[in-house]
Design a protein around this motif. Structure first.
Motif, mmCIF file in Angstrom:
data_model
loop_
_atom_site.group_PDB
_atom_site.id
_atom_site.type_symbol
_atom_site.label_atom_id
_atom_site.label_comp_id
_atom_site.label_asym_id
_atom_site.label_seq_id
_atom_site.Cartn_x
_atom_site.Cartn_y
_atom_site.Cartn_z
ATOM 1 N N LEU A 1 4.415 5.531 2.560
ATOM 2 C CA LEU A 1 4.773 6.937 2.757
ATOM 3 C C LEU A 1 4.661 7.348 4.226
ATOM 4 O O LEU A 1 5.499 8.085 4.747
ATOM 5 C CB LEU A 1 3.886 7.833 1.887
ATOM 6 C CG LEU A 1 4.208 7.814 0.389
ATOM 7 C CD1 LEU A 1 3.196 8.652 -0.380
ATOM 8 C CD2 LEU A 1 5.611 8.325 0.142
ATOM 9 N N VAL A 2 3.631 6.872 4.925
ATOM 10 C CA VAL A 2 3.469 7.200 6.336
ATOM 11 C C VAL A 2 4.608 6.606 7.151
ATOM 12 O O VAL A 2 5.206 7.274 8.007
ATOM 13 C CB VAL A 2 2.094 6.708 6.850
ATOM 14 C CG1 VAL A 2 2.030 6.769 8.364
ATOM 15 C CG2 VAL A 2 0.988 7.532 6.236
ATOM 16 N N ASN B 1 0.848 -1.182 0.000
ATOM 17 C CA ASN B 1 0.000 0.000 0.000
ATOM 18 C C ASN B 1 0.890 1.241 0.000
ATOM 19 O O ASN B 1 1.606 1.491 0.965
ATOM 20 C CB ASN B 1 -0.894 -0.018 1.251
ATOM 21 C CG ASN B 1 -1.864 1.132 1.293
ATOM 22 O OD1 ASN B 1 -1.812 2.042 0.480
ATOM 23 N ND2 ASN B 1 -2.765 1.088 2.260
ATOM 24 N N PRO B 2 0.872 2.054 -1.081
ATOM 25 C CA PRO B 2 1.788 3.206 -1.161
ATOM 26 C C PRO B 2 1.558 4.250 -0.056
ATOM 27 O O PRO B 2 2.507 4.881 0.410
ATOM 28 C CB PRO B 2 1.508 3.822 -2.527
ATOM 29 C CG PRO B 2 0.629 2.884 -3.253
ATOM 30 C CD PRO B 2 0.092 1.894 -2.298
ATOM 31 N N THR B 3 0.315 4.422 0.374
ATOM 32 C CA THR B 3 0.036 5.397 1.426
ATOM 33 C C THR B 3 0.688 4.967 2.738
ATOM 34 O O THR B 3 1.307 5.777 3.441
ATOM 35 C CB THR B 3 -1.483 5.558 1.623
ATOM 36 O OG1 THR B 3 -2.078 5.887 0.368
ATOM 37 C CG2 THR B 3 -1.790 6.645 2.626
ATOM 38 N N LEU B 4 0.547 3.704 3.073
ATOM 39 C CA LEU B 4 1.153 3.189 4.299
ATOM 40 C C LEU B 4 2.672 3.284 4.238
ATOM 41 O O LEU B 4 3.321 3.617 5.232
ATOM 42 C CB LEU B 4 0.700 1.748 4.549
ATOM 43 C CG LEU B 4 1.174 1.111 5.856
ATOM 44 C CD1 LEU B 4 0.675 1.925 7.046
ATOM 45 C CD2 LEU B 4 0.694 -0.316 5.952
#
Length: 115
Positions: free
Chosen positions: A76-77, A71-74
């Motif tokens: 980045l976080v 998951n790219p959002t995870l």
């Protein structure tokens, strides 16, 4: 039984007492300095161990997320939050917020201890 001291003996006794008090005070100061130095070095070791432990925790979590989650959002976080924490800590560390005037000796107390 009477004890008679000459003035020379009395002055010699007072001199010996003054030397004993001076040696005692010198040794107390030296012991205090040694204790302060030991405390300062233990602070450095404690700080280094906390930094290493926190860094290992960040690296471990980042490795887990990068290796097993797509998951790219995870991602980045997980990569961004440690950077924000490091930026905050470094900014606070290099920002001067007040002048330390206690090192000039003007406000130091006699005896060197807390009161």
């Amino acid at each position: 039984m009477t004890v008679n001291f000459t003035p020379t003996q009395i002055l010699a006794g007072i001199g010996v007492l003054l030397v004993l008090v001076a040696v005692w005070r010198y040794s107390a100061r030296k012991a205090r300095r040694a204790a302060d130095a030991a405390r300062a070095s233990s602070r450095v070791v404690s700080l280094a161990s906390r930094v290493l432990l926190t860094g290992a925790g960040f690296v471990g979590v980042q490795w887990l997320v990068l290796a097993h989650v797509h998951n790219p959002t995870l991602v980045l976080v997980v990569l961004g939050v440690p950077d924000l924490i490091a930026a905050y800590v470094l900014t606070r560390a290099v920002t001067v917020t007040s002048m330390d005037t206690t090192s000039t000796g003007a406000s130091r107390r006699r005896g060197g201890g807390r009161r």
